[in-house]
Write a protein that holds these residues in place. Structure first.
Motif, short mmCIF file in Angstrom:
data_model
loop_
_atom_site.label_atom_id
_atom_site.label_comp_id
_atom_site.label_asym_id
_atom_site.label_seq_id
_atom_site.Cartn_x
_atom_site.Cartn_y
_atom_site.Cartn_z
N ASP A 487 0.81 -1.23 0.00
CA ASP A 487 0.00 0.00 0.00
C ASP A 487 0.84 1.27 0.00
OD1 ASP A 487 -2.45 -1.34 0.00
OD2 ASP A 487 -2.48 -1.50 2.18
N LYS A 521 1.48 6.93 -0.08
CA LYS A 521 0.44 6.04 -0.60
C LYS A 521 0.68 5.74 -2.07
CE LYS A 521 -3.62 4.19 0.68
NZ LYS A 521 -3.84 3.40 1.91
N ALA A 525 -3.78 2.06 -4.40
CA ALA A 525 -3.87 1.36 -3.12
C ALA A 525 -5.16 1.72 -2.43
CB ALA A 525 -2.68 1.73 -2.24
N ASN A 526 -5.70 0.72 -1.67
CA ASN A 526 -6.95 0.95 -0.96
C ASN A 526 -6.74 1.87 0.22
OD1 ASN A 526 -8.37 -0.80 -2.67
ND2 ASN A 526 -7.69 -2.60 -1.50
#
Length: 526
Positions: A487, A521, A525-526
């Protein structure tokens, strides 16, 4: 001629009773009333005291002669082991290095390296007339010794007992009960994986993180949820508990080094106060976790504290070192990301089964363990019996066997001429691991090379004393790293990137500086 009064006073209580049977009045006419009692007690006390003193004298003499005999025997057997003689110790400081300051472990490792060059793979070192250390560098001898030497130094057990009370896992000498408890713990850990809640809430902030503090936070979450369940994450006293645990880790071995407990020192009682507060908090989280989770480990308060202390300190140090290497090696980080992305699909957390397929990631963890083991030395001993090795050398009982991990795990004969470089590919069964350009290649079809894995995991021990949580530790650390890298991109903080000291590491310890990092981030990415 009349006897003196002193001559006819009974010498002993038995003599007095026997004379009382034959003569109702055993005292002479010259003694009467209180004088009779006074004469008897005085004589009885004098001779009784003399008897006790003689018994003490014989007892002390026996103990000293026995001690002297063991020292002479230690000298005789120790003299047959290659290395500097004991007489050099008596003549000055030419045998043992002058160890002081924060670099004493590095100084001793360097000194042992010179001794091994001169005397071979097994060498003795005298630190005192009765302190014999035997350093072993050969991996075959190490395997044999770790199987035969089933005891640890009493100092380790004393440190844990002083802080947490009597334990059933961290003891110097094994018995059937201890072995059974360790097997149960190993089975428990082998069936555990990191809690999904830990992975979901792994990163609480992304800007300006101290890599050491961040690593400690991850280690406490991982070990805490493993021992106490997810209740640990929402526990109100978690921060205080972790601070107290690190305070005990800092001072525990210092107080255990005293032969007599220093009850006269205020600092000692402050240390005991911290230990008592820590035990109280442990009992609190144990009670909370037992009511909310059925999967927590059943163990005593002291054993859980010892597991938390040992597991968190070693795990945090290794995570911090890996984070530092990742942030200073963007290519290494990108290689891991490509592997994780190729194996992990979906929005759920990364599972342990997926991590087992990430061979390059696991090799990265092993390479970090190789270059920076949990401690500089692996120490074992046989407290009661001698150890006869297959090469004919006898290691006497009471001698401390030392494995200098930095020398073994950075041996050119095992790891090649590039043993000082960080190359995870050396652990993969690939014929092109050591090509000239040493480029990191995709290794998802490769597997860990077991022939070199032993040297990397040597800091976890082997034989009966092997760390029961080594597989859990490696998989947990790999899972944490995979979750972060999937992530986030780990970068140096802007000010830290301008610091020329970043990346400098010591030749022996291989411990690199711990920079401040930023988690950026990743796209998508979640």
């Amino acid at each position: 001629m009349e006897e003196s009064c002193d001559a006819i006073v009974p010498y002993t209580l038995l003599g007095f009773l026997l004379r009382r049977l034959s003569d109702p009045d055993p005292f002479p006419p010259c003694l009467s009333g209180d004088l009779q009692t006074s004469y008897f007690l005085r004589g009885y006390l004098t001779r009784g005291t003399n008897a006790i003193l003689w018994i003490l004298l014989f007892s002390v003499t026996f103990v000293l002669l026995n001690r002297l005999g063991r020292i002479v025997r230690l000298w005789a057997l120790g003299g047959r082991i290659p290395g500097p003689p004991v007489w050099a110790l008596l003549g000055g400081s030419s045998t043992a290095p002058q160890l002081c300051g924060s670099d004493r472990d590095v100084d001793l490792t360097s000194f042992l390296s010179k001794l091994h060059e001169n005397y071979g793979p097994l060498v003795k070192l005298w630190f005192g007339p009765s302190q014999l250390f035997v350093s072993v560098k050969d991996t075959q001898l190490i395997k044999e010794i770790l199987i035969k030497a089933k005891d640890k130094l009493p100092l380790t057990e004393r440190a844990y007992n002083l802080a947490f009370g009597a334990l059933s896992l961290f003891v110097s000498a094994f018995n059937d009960k201890v072995s059974e408890n360790r097997e149960s713990l190993a089975e428990y850990l082998n069936n555990k994986s990191i809690s999904a809640n830990v992975l979901k809430n792994l990163v609480e902030r992304t800007d300006s993180l101290d890599s050491v503090s961040f690593a400690q936070c991850m280690a406490f979450k991982t070990i805490g949820t493993t021992l106490f369940g997810d209740t640990y994450l929402n526990w109100n006293n978690r921060t205080q508990y972790e601070e107290l645990l690190m305070a005990v880790a800092k001072d525990g071995f210092f107080w255990a080094s005293y032969v007599i407990i220093p009850f006269w020192r205020r600092d000692y009682w402050r240390y005991q106060s911290v230990c008592q507060r820590l035990k109280g908090l442990t009992l609190e989280i144990m009670e909370l976790s037992e009511g909310k989770s059925k999967s927590v480990l059943e163990a005593s308060c002291g054993d859980l504290l010892a597991l938390m202390l040992h597991g968190c300190v070693t795990t945090a140090r290794l995570i911090a070192n890996i984070l530092s290497r990742l942030v200073l090696s963007p290519n290494l980080q990108e290689q891991i990301y490509l592997e994780v992305s190729a194996i992990h699909k979906g929005s759920c957390v990364i599972s342990t089964d997926e991590v087992k397929k990430m061979q390059f990631l696991l090799a990265t963890v092993l390479e970090s363990v190789r270059l920076l083991p949990a401690g500089p030395f692996l120490q074992r001993c046989s407290l009661k019996s001698d150890m006869r090795l297959e090469n004919g050398i006898m290691i006497p009982a009471g001698a401390t066997v030392v494995v200098p991990l930095h020398l073994v795990q950075m041996d050119a004969s095992v790891c090649g001429g590039d043993f000082l470089e960080f190359i995870p590919n050396r652990f993969l069964s690939n014929e092109n691991n050591h090509d000239e350009d040493k480029e990191l290649t995709c290794t998802k079809h490769h597997c860990i090379n077991e022939s070199i894995k032993f040297e990397a995991l040597l800091s976890f021990g082997d034989g009966a004393r092997a760390c029961v949580g080594q597989s859990f530790a490696v998989l947990s650390i790999a899972t944490l790293l995979a979750s972060i890298i999937y992530d986030f991109e780990i970068k140096l903080e802007q000010n830290a990137a301008e610091d020329p000291s970043q990346g400098v590491h010591d030749f022996i310890s291989q411990e690199i500086s711990s920079p401040r990092i930023v988690l950026s981030k990743r796209n998508g990415a979640n």
